[in-house]
Design an enzyme around this catalytic site. Structure first.
Site, PDB file in Angstrom:
ATOM      1  N   SER A 149      -7.883   6.042  -1.084  1.00  0.00           N
ATOM      2  CA  SER A 149      -7.557   4.795  -0.386  1.00  0.00           C
ATOM      3  C   SER A 149      -8.488   4.487   0.775  1.00  0.00           C
ATOM      4  O   SER A 149      -8.538   3.351   1.240  1.00  0.00           O
ATOM      5  CB  SER A 149      -6.114   4.832   0.121  1.00  0.00           C
ATOM      6  OG  SER A 149      -5.954   5.801   1.131  1.00  0.00           O
ATOM      7  N   LYS A 194      -5.133   5.740   7.454  1.00  0.00           N
ATOM      8  CA  LYS A 194      -5.514   4.336   7.213  1.00  0.00           C
ATOM      9  C   LYS A 194      -6.292   3.855   8.438  1.00  0.00           C
ATOM     10  O   LYS A 194      -6.380   4.532   9.465  1.00  0.00           O
ATOM     11  CB  LYS A 194      -4.289   3.450   6.997  1.00  0.00           C
ATOM     12  CG  LYS A 194      -3.329   3.893   5.893  1.00  0.00           C
ATOM     13  CD  LYS A 194      -3.915   3.745   4.504  1.00  0.00           C
ATOM     14  CE  LYS A 194      -2.905   4.196   3.439  1.00  0.00           C
ATOM     15  NZ  LYS A 194      -3.515   4.249   2.097  1.00  0.00           N
TER      16      LYS A 194
END
Length: 279
Positions: free
Chosen positions: A103, A176
């Protein structure tokens, strides 16, 4: 008739005057022996006591004091000290986490181990847009993690994880990039991501991805004390965009943030330094 008496030799024992002088000299010499240069101490003096202390017994005692401890004592002590140091580093300085998915590619790759700066939050640091951060799962972002069925390896991994020598055992942490912070409004339309109406430049995006990756949303106002996070591989990241129905409307509580990612520490061929606060 005169009688000549024999003269007493000078310094003879029978001469009281001479005996008195010798006694005086002997007494004064014994009393001042420690102060006069070149004169040794009388028997039982301080010099003799020092010589006795430095004799065979004294040397043996000093050798015993310098004798190293056996390895079976030193080795466990070194292990304990190492674990304590590792625990202090993990608690106050840096902690290592493993990247489990793609990701955040190509900034962070699958299997990378990253060093997270845990000292930054202790010194007043707050997440800012553009920084990659590690945070604890705010609620059902990750599936349940498998449990090691081997009691021995499970116990060992638990200890090593606790002191910070391996990544957290439960592995319910995510990484993230911060897009917006509390009070800011984030929106994505077409290929353009905006925060408070201003376009966000994203040079870190995975090649072939755009900012929205086919998912329009917003506008969303981030609650105070929260952050909005998205992955760099925008088309392969289940981030804030996909959890808008959950707690915080997809935003992550700042209290869940472990710290900024400061570096990729393993493998060495992918070593990278992002700075003290992940910039």
């Amino acid at each position: 008739m005169a009688v000549n008496l024999p003269e007493t030799p000078s310094g003879a024992l029978g001469d009281p005057g001479v005996q008195e002088v010798e006694d005086t000299r002997h007494t004064s010499g014994a009393a001042g022996a420690s102060d006069a240069p070149g004169v040794t101490d009388a028997p039982g003096g301080r010099a003799e006591a020092r010589r006795r202390a430095g004799g065979p017994r004294g040397r043996k005692a000093r050798r015993s004091a310098r004798r190293p401890r056996p390895w079976w004592i030193e080795l466990p002590a070194m292990v304990v000290i190492g674990l304590v140091v590792a625990l202090l580093i993990k608690t106050c300085l840096f902690q290592v986490f493993t990247i489990p998915s793609g990701s955040m590619e190509n900034t962070l790759r699958v299997g990378d181990r990253v060093g997270v700066n845990k000292l930054a939050p202790l010194t007043g640091w707050k997440p800012e847009p553009g920084q990659p951060v590690v945070f604890k799962d705010p609620g059902n972002w990750l599936p349940p993690q498998p449990v090691d069925s081997n009691p021995f390896t499970n116990a060992v991994s638990s200890v090593l994880s606790f002191v910070g020598l391996v990544p957290p055992k439960d592995d319910n942490y995510l990484v993230k990039r911060v897009i917006a912070t509390g009070g800011e409004t984030v929106q994505c339309t077409g290929t353009t991501l905006t925060v408070d109406g201003k376009k966000v430049d994203e040079p870190y995006l995975h090649p072939g991805d755009d900012s929205c990756a086919g998912l329009d949303f917003g506008p969303v106002k981030v609650p105070a004390g929260y952050i909005w996070v998205e992955g760099d591989h925008r088309s392969d990241s289940a981030d804030s965009r996909y959890h808008r129905q959950g707690p915080g409307g997809g935003a992550v509580p700042v209290d869940n943030v472990v710290g900024p990612v400061s570096a990729v520490v393993w493998p060495l061929n992918h070593f990278d330094w992002f700075g003290w606060t992940g910039r």
